[in-house]
Motif scaffolding. Structure first.
Motif, PDB file in Angstrom:
ATOM      1  N   SER A   1    -105.142 -31.531 -20.994  1.00 43.66           N
ATOM      2  CA  SER A   1    -105.049 -32.926 -20.770  1.00 43.66           C
ATOM      3  C   SER A   1    -106.113 -33.859 -21.320  1.00 43.66           C
ATOM      4  O   SER A   1    -107.280 -33.386 -21.373  1.00 43.66           O
ATOM      5  N   GLU A   2    -105.752 -34.933 -21.898  1.00 45.10           N
ATOM      6  CA  GLU A   2    -106.684 -35.761 -22.274  1.00 45.10           C
ATOM      7  C   GLU A   2    -107.212 -36.823 -21.315  1.00 45.10           C
ATOM      8  O   GLU A   2    -106.507 -37.175 -20.112  1.00 45.10           O
ATOM      9  N   ASN A   3    -108.502 -37.423 -21.643  1.00 43.36           N
ATOM     10  CA  ASN A   3    -109.191 -38.445 -20.484  1.00 43.36           C
ATOM     11  C   ASN A   3    -109.461 -38.063 -19.162  1.00 43.36           C
ATOM     12  O   ASN A   3    -109.526 -38.632 -18.275  1.00 43.36           O
ATOM     13  N   LEU A   4    -109.923 -36.634 -19.164  1.00 44.54           N
ATOM     14  CA  LEU A   4    -110.407 -36.079 -18.014  1.00 44.54           C
ATOM     15  C   LEU A   4    -111.864 -36.704 -17.748  1.00 44.54           C
ATOM     16  O   LEU A   4    -112.605 -37.061 -18.803  1.00 44.54           O
ATOM     17  N   PRO A   5    -112.213 -36.977 -16.650  1.00 44.04           N
ATOM     18  CA  PRO A   5    -113.675 -37.291 -16.343  1.00 44.04           C
ATOM     19  C   PRO A   5    -114.631 -36.544 -16.657  1.00 44.04           C
ATOM     20  O   PRO A   5    -114.551 -35.277 -16.762  1.00 44.04           O
ATOM     21  N   ILE A   6    -115.660 -37.138 -17.243  1.00 46.93           N
ATOM     22  CA  ILE A   6    -116.930 -36.195 -17.747  1.00 46.93           C
ATOM     23  C   ILE A   6    -117.574 -35.685 -16.465  1.00 46.93           C
ATOM     24  O   ILE A   6    -117.916 -36.408 -15.548  1.00 46.93           O
ATOM     25  N   PRO A   7    -117.771 -34.502 -16.375  1.00 45.16           N
ATOM     26  CA  PRO A   7    -118.263 -33.898 -15.307  1.00 45.16           C
ATOM     27  C   PRO A   7    -119.626 -33.726 -15.388  1.00 45.16           C
ATOM     28  O   PRO A   7    -120.434 -34.055 -16.328  1.00 45.16           O
ATOM     29  N   SER A   8    -120.197 -33.531 -14.194  1.00 46.08           N
ATOM     30  CA  SER A   8    -121.670 -33.527 -13.841  1.00 46.08           C
ATOM     31  C   SER A   8    -122.505 -32.511 -14.765  1.00 46.08           C
ATOM     32  O   SER A   8    -121.790 -31.259 -14.738  1.00 46.08           O
ATOM     33  N   GLN A   9    -123.613 -32.757 -15.265  1.00 45.14           N
ATOM     34  CA  GLN A   9    -124.304 -31.601 -15.818  1.00 45.14           C
ATOM     35  C   GLN A   9    -126.006 -31.762 -15.319  1.00 45.14           C
ATOM     36  O   GLN A   9    -126.653 -31.374 -15.931  1.00 45.14           O
ATOM     37  N   ARG A  10    -125.984 -32.063 -13.986  1.00 48.96           N
ATOM     38  CA  ARG A  10    -127.573 -32.183 -13.523  1.00 48.96           C
ATOM     39  C   ARG A  10    -127.990 -30.563 -13.259  1.00 48.96           C
ATOM     40  O   ARG A  10    -129.109 -30.471 -13.242  1.00 48.96           O
ATOM     41  N   ASN A  11    -127.295 -29.518 -13.184  1.00 51.37           N
ATOM     42  CA  ASN A  11    -127.883 -28.164 -12.880  1.00 51.37           C
ATOM     43  C   ASN A  11    -127.696 -27.371 -14.039  1.00 51.37           C
ATOM     44  O   ASN A  11    -126.776 -27.498 -14.750  1.00 51.37           O
ATOM     45  N   ILE A  12    -128.793 -26.891 -14.433  1.00 53.16           N
ATOM     46  CA  ILE A  12    -128.881 -25.945 -15.829  1.00 53.16           C
ATOM     47  C   ILE A  12    -129.576 -24.659 -15.696  1.00 53.16           C
ATOM     48  O   ILE A  12    -130.292 -24.505 -14.688  1.00 53.16           O
ATOM     49  N   TYR A  13    -128.655 -23.685 -16.170  1.00 57.82           N
ATOM     50  CA  TYR A  13    -129.128 -22.340 -16.030  1.00 57.82           C
ATOM     51  C   TYR A  13    -129.406 -21.797 -17.406  1.00 57.82           C
ATOM     52  O   TYR A  13    -128.437 -21.753 -18.243  1.00 57.82           O
ATOM     53  N   ASN A  14    -130.577 -21.312 -17.805  1.00 56.46           N
ATOM     54  CA  ASN A  14    -130.926 -20.868 -18.887  1.00 56.46           C
ATOM     55  C   ASN A  14    -130.920 -19.500 -19.087  1.00 56.46           C
ATOM     56  O   ASN A  14    -131.315 -18.558 -18.367  1.00 56.46           O
ATOM     57  N   LEU A  15    -130.194 -18.875 -20.248  1.00 58.93           N
ATOM     58  CA  LEU A  15    -130.153 -17.426 -20.414  1.00 58.93           C
ATOM     59  C   LEU A  15    -130.544 -17.163 -22.006  1.00 58.93           C
ATOM     60  O   LEU A  15    -130.031 -17.728 -22.755  1.00 58.93           O
ATOM     61  N   THR A  16    -131.702 -16.219 -22.392  1.00 60.67           N
ATOM     62  CA  THR A  16    -131.858 -15.862 -23.727  1.00 60.67           C
ATOM     63  C   THR A  16    -131.403 -14.275 -23.986  1.00 60.67           C
ATOM     64  O   THR A  16    -131.357 -13.561 -23.171  1.00 60.67           O
ATOM     65  N   VAL A  17    -130.599 -14.316 -24.969  1.00 56.67           N
ATOM     66  CA  VAL A  17    -129.793 -13.072 -25.491  1.00 56.67           C
ATOM     67  C   VAL A  17    -130.580 -12.618 -26.690  1.00 56.67           C
ATOM     68  O   VAL A  17    -130.268 -13.451 -27.601  1.00 56.67           O
ATOM     69  N   PRO A  18    -131.040 -11.582 -26.762  1.00 61.68           N
ATOM     70  CA  PRO A  18    -131.561 -11.086 -28.193  1.00 61.68           C
ATOM     71  C   PRO A  18    -130.318 -10.742 -29.171  1.00 61.68           C
ATOM     72  O   PRO A  18    -129.633  -9.893 -28.569  1.00 61.68           O
ATOM     73  N   VAL A  19    -130.535 -10.976 -30.271  1.00 64.08           N
ATOM     74  CA  VAL A  19    -129.678 -10.608 -31.517  1.00 64.08           C
ATOM     75  C   VAL A  19    -130.390  -9.688 -32.424  1.00 64.08           C
ATOM     76  O   VAL A  19    -131.463 -10.188 -32.758  1.00 64.08           O
ATOM     77  N   THR A  20    -129.898  -8.377 -32.466  1.00 62.65           N
ATOM     78  CA  THR A  20    -130.623  -7.460 -33.406  1.00 62.65           C
ATOM     79  C   THR A  20    -130.137  -7.228 -34.585  1.00 62.65           C
ATOM     80  O   THR A  20    -130.729  -6.223 -35.266  1.00 62.65           O
ATOM     81  N   SER A  21    -128.859  -7.742 -34.967  1.00 63.01           N
ATOM     82  CA  SER A  21    -128.072  -7.205 -36.116  1.00 63.01           C
ATOM     83  C   SER A  21    -127.089  -8.324 -36.389  1.00 63.01           C
ATOM     84  O   SER A  21    -126.933  -9.293 -36.010  1.00 63.01           O
ATOM     85  N   GLN A  22    -126.646  -7.940 -37.719  1.00 64.07           N
ATOM     86  CA  GLN A  22    -125.673  -8.983 -38.457  1.00 64.07           C
ATOM     87  C   GLN A  22    -124.198  -9.123 -37.443  1.00 64.07           C
ATOM     88  O   GLN A  22    -123.604 -10.088 -37.591  1.00 64.07           O
ATOM     89  N   MET A  23    -123.727  -7.979 -37.381  1.00 64.11           N
ATOM     90  CA  MET A  23    -122.456  -7.816 -36.720  1.00 64.11           C
ATOM     91  C   MET A  23    -122.573  -7.131 -35.119  1.00 64.11           C
ATOM     92  O   MET A  23    -122.782  -5.949 -35.173  1.00 64.11           O
ATOM     93  N   GLU A  24    -122.357  -7.869 -34.135  1.00 64.72           N
ATOM     94  CA  GLU A  24    -122.743  -7.369 -32.906  1.00 64.72           C
ATOM     95  C   GLU A  24    -121.764  -7.987 -32.022  1.00 64.72           C
ATOM     96  O   GLU A  24    -121.593  -9.320 -31.799  1.00 64.72           O
ATOM     97  N   ASP A  25    -121.388  -7.243 -31.027  1.00 65.58           N
ATOM     98  CA  ASP A  25    -120.545  -7.705 -30.026  1.00 65.58           C
ATOM     99  C   ASP A  25    -121.432  -7.545 -28.797  1.00 65.58           C
ATOM    100  O   ASP A  25    -121.791  -6.392 -28.191  1.00 65.58           O
TER     101      ASP A  25
END
Length: 260
Positions: free
Chosen positions: A127-151
């Motif tokens: 759908s187009e023209n959906l209302p912009i949702p609240s972004q007042r709450n934030i959860y931060n996550l750090t993910v290590p990347v150790t290779s060029q091709m990684e899942d």
């Protein structure tokens, strides 16, 4: 500049061989009959970025032109440069708002293709023209990347957001050897998130589409926080991050999840 509230995202990619000057979109059964709001190309300005399978490099986004038809044979866009199909450079994406005849639509290639390559598009549906949702709450996550091709699985890594409706995802990267630890480059890869609502899908969105950095353009800095997600719970235990890069450094991928 337009702000986007994303409901569903799928993808389509085209293989381009050396010497080809016109490449048709594949007949995509999973997109047949679906009304498309926007297409966004994976913008490749320099360096090497790979497709989802990690097999083919993405073609540089220069000298590529897009022609799209609807199912009645009407032109939607006629030889429009692919640069316009990328919001990372500050553009508003061309509004499609139609069911695309993929079999008739094509890319004109007016650049050198050194090897078999891919052009990747995210396909925004909903759908187009959906209302912009609240972004007042934030959860931060750090993910290590150790290779060029990684899942990278998010299994049991985001339990704090169980039951929360996600309204945005912003991503940045930093080199762990950088003493300032400042987000200093964009990671090559894709985000695959599984909504708990079975009518929703967020399939393999390029990480750059959710960059939390600012773009530095000739006109100055540009905020890239223009993409929101229509509120939805995500099954993080089934969600993944696909790294498809030539970067061999150990680095961090920093994800900021906004929620209601």
């Amino acid at each position: 500049m337009r702000e986007y509230v994303i409901e569903n995202v799928d993808f389509i990619q085209l293989t381009v061989n050396p010497g080809e000057n016109r490449v048709y979109f594949p007949v995509s059964t999973h997109l047949q009959g679906k009304k498309i709001l926007w297409l966004e190309s994976y913008y490749v300005a320099s360096g090497v970025t790979y497709d989802l399978a990690g097999r083919y490099p993405l073609l540089m986004s220069t000298g590529i032109y897009v022609t799209l038809y609807d199912m009645d044979g009407n032109l939607i866009v006629d030889s429009l440069t692919i640069d316009y199909f990328n919001s990372f450079s500050g553009n508003n994406l061309p509004r499609i708002d139609a069911v695309i005849d993929w079999e008739r639509s094509f890319l004109s290639i007016q650049t050198e293709v050194p090897t078999e390559s891919v052009v990747f598009f995210s396909v925004y549906i909903g759908s187009e023209n959906l209302p912009i949702p609240s972004q007042r709450n934030i959860y931060n996550l750090t993910v290590p990347v150790t290779s060029q091709m990684e899942d990278i699985t998010l299994y049991r890594k985001v339990q704090a957001l169980e039951g929360k409706r996600i309204t945005g995802i912003y991503v940045s990267s930093d080199d762990t050897s950088d003493i300032f630890n400042y987000p200093n480059f964009i990671e090559s890869g894709y985000l695959y998130f599984v909504p708990k609502d079975k009518s929703r899908f967020l399939n393999c969105v390029p990480i750059t589409f959710f960059s939390g950095l600012e773009g530095v353009l000739e006109a100055g800095t540009l905020s890239l926080r223009r993409k929101f997600i229509a509120p939805v719970e995500i099954d993080f235990n089934r969600s993944k991050i696909y790294i498809r890069s030539t970067d061999s450094r150990v680095r961090n991928l920093n994800l900021a999840f906004c929620y209601e």
